[in-house]
Design an enzyme around this catalytic site. Sequence first.
Site, PDB file in Angstrom:
ATOM      1  N   ASP A 179      -6.682 -54.314 -11.509  1.00 33.33           N
ATOM      2  CA  ASP A 179      -5.381 -53.635 -11.564  1.00 33.33           C
ATOM      3  C   ASP A 179      -4.241 -54.607 -11.847  1.00 33.33           C
ATOM      4  O   ASP A 179      -4.359 -55.809 -11.609  1.00 33.33           O
ATOM      5  CB  ASP A 179      -5.074 -52.961 -10.211  1.00 33.33           C
ATOM      6  CG  ASP A 179      -5.890 -51.697 -10.003  1.00 33.33           C
ATOM      7  OD1 ASP A 179      -6.825 -51.453 -10.789  1.00 33.33           O
ATOM      8  OD2 ASP A 179      -5.584 -50.968  -9.047  1.00 33.33           O
ATOM      9  N   HIS A 237      -7.596 -57.579  -8.674  1.00 27.70           N
ATOM     10  CA  HIS A 237      -6.304 -57.609  -9.388  1.00 27.70           C
ATOM     11  C   HIS A 237      -6.276 -58.778 -10.363  1.00 27.70           C
ATOM     12  O   HIS A 237      -6.615 -59.899  -9.991  1.00 27.70           O
ATOM     13  CB  HIS A 237      -5.148 -57.749  -8.390  1.00 27.70           C
ATOM     14  CG  HIS A 237      -5.042 -56.574  -7.468  1.00 27.70           C
ATOM     15  ND1 HIS A 237      -5.809 -56.454  -6.332  1.00 27.70           N
ATOM     16  CD2 HIS A 237      -4.283 -55.448  -7.538  1.00 27.70           C
ATOM     17  CE1 HIS A 237      -5.520 -55.304  -5.742  1.00 27.70           C
ATOM     18  NE2 HIS A 237      -4.594 -54.683  -6.444  1.00 27.70           N
TER      19      HIS A 237
HETATM   20 ZN    ZN Z   1      -1.485 -51.956  -8.441  1.00 25.27          ZN
END
Ligand code: ZN
Length: 392
Positions: free
Chosen positions: A190, A335
Amino acid sequence: VVKPPRRSGLARVAVLGGTTLLILLALLGGWAAAQPTRVVVDGQTRYVPSGTTLYDLQKSGALASPKGRLVGVNGEVLLADGGFDPSVRRNGEPCTISQRLFPGDVIESRPGTDRRESVILTDVPLPYRTRYEGNGPLTEMKTLGAPGVARQTRGLVSGFEITSTVLTKPTDTVIVRSRPSGKVVALTFDDGPWPGQTDKILDVLAEEQVPATFFMVGKYASRYPGLARRVAREGHDVGSHSWSHPAFRELKAKAIRREINRGRQAVEKATGHRTAWIRPPYGSMDPLAWEQVRELKVHAVLWDVDSRDWSKPGVRRIEKTVMRQVRPGSVILFHDGGGKRAQTIRALPQVIKSLRKKGYQFVTVDELYQLKADAKSQKKAKAAESKQSKDS
Ligand SMILES: [Zn+2]
């Protein structure tokens, strides 16, 4: 010609006397009217102007008994003199407040009765919530929720609620969270694309020959289209992580739709890939957000394994956190953007190694949905088959 009769002197005196008498009587009447009236009010002798009514008496505060009180629906006194007037008896008989007093009247008052405040009925919406069935990363709406209605009865002055009757029960939005069976996992990243990090993650994935899924923030995808394009070109799946990463829970319907549409368009424009995947920032979803997802015909992809790499707990810890929670069909959250991700980049080869050791195969989110759909149709086919064999 008839002459008017001449008045005799006697008659003249009589007329004069009559007029004087009338004037005297009038004066006497005036004097009498101006005389205060003597009455007894609640045991006390009082002199009141002639013509005084009981109403005047009450207004002047001469009555010993108070007005009633205004009492709230909860029993609380709202106004000490908000009730009914005191009841009054004149010479032992009930009487009305507009009556005049006569000399010698004996007035007795009794406290006025309390008045209860009026009530007001209001229909208020009853909130509905999201209920989840299962804990898998793939989502599907089973029931579209709706608010209920309750009718509240409240005191008009106090606002105190006496009763609340449910007219219509709320219907919760039901989301089924599922996972396909089979020893597969999907790695997801992400908050990118992020120069200096997304490319390093792509290098690791290429080296390990592992496909992954990248949920891109729309504004970064349009700022770094080259990096976004590289993700798609190297065979990874792409999804949208909204346009600017707000929590959907805090947005109105229109803003949620704008975030989803704009974010998706940016990713599609940068990568040349159409995508139906939306990963809600922070996983923040409420019934309103689920409704928008449904109407826009996209799929919200959640996760069931949070590597917690964003908290920078150390490379070993990231790997351990993943391995402790992973199960067949898991979606693992990492991430590649939103901050320094050096630990994620270093942990990734070890995570992949450990998962391989446990026999996991790596798939994209697209493949996960495909596996689930296949399993569903196989199940259907099997059911139809067994029904057929039963029938024959
Ligand atoms: Zn996020």
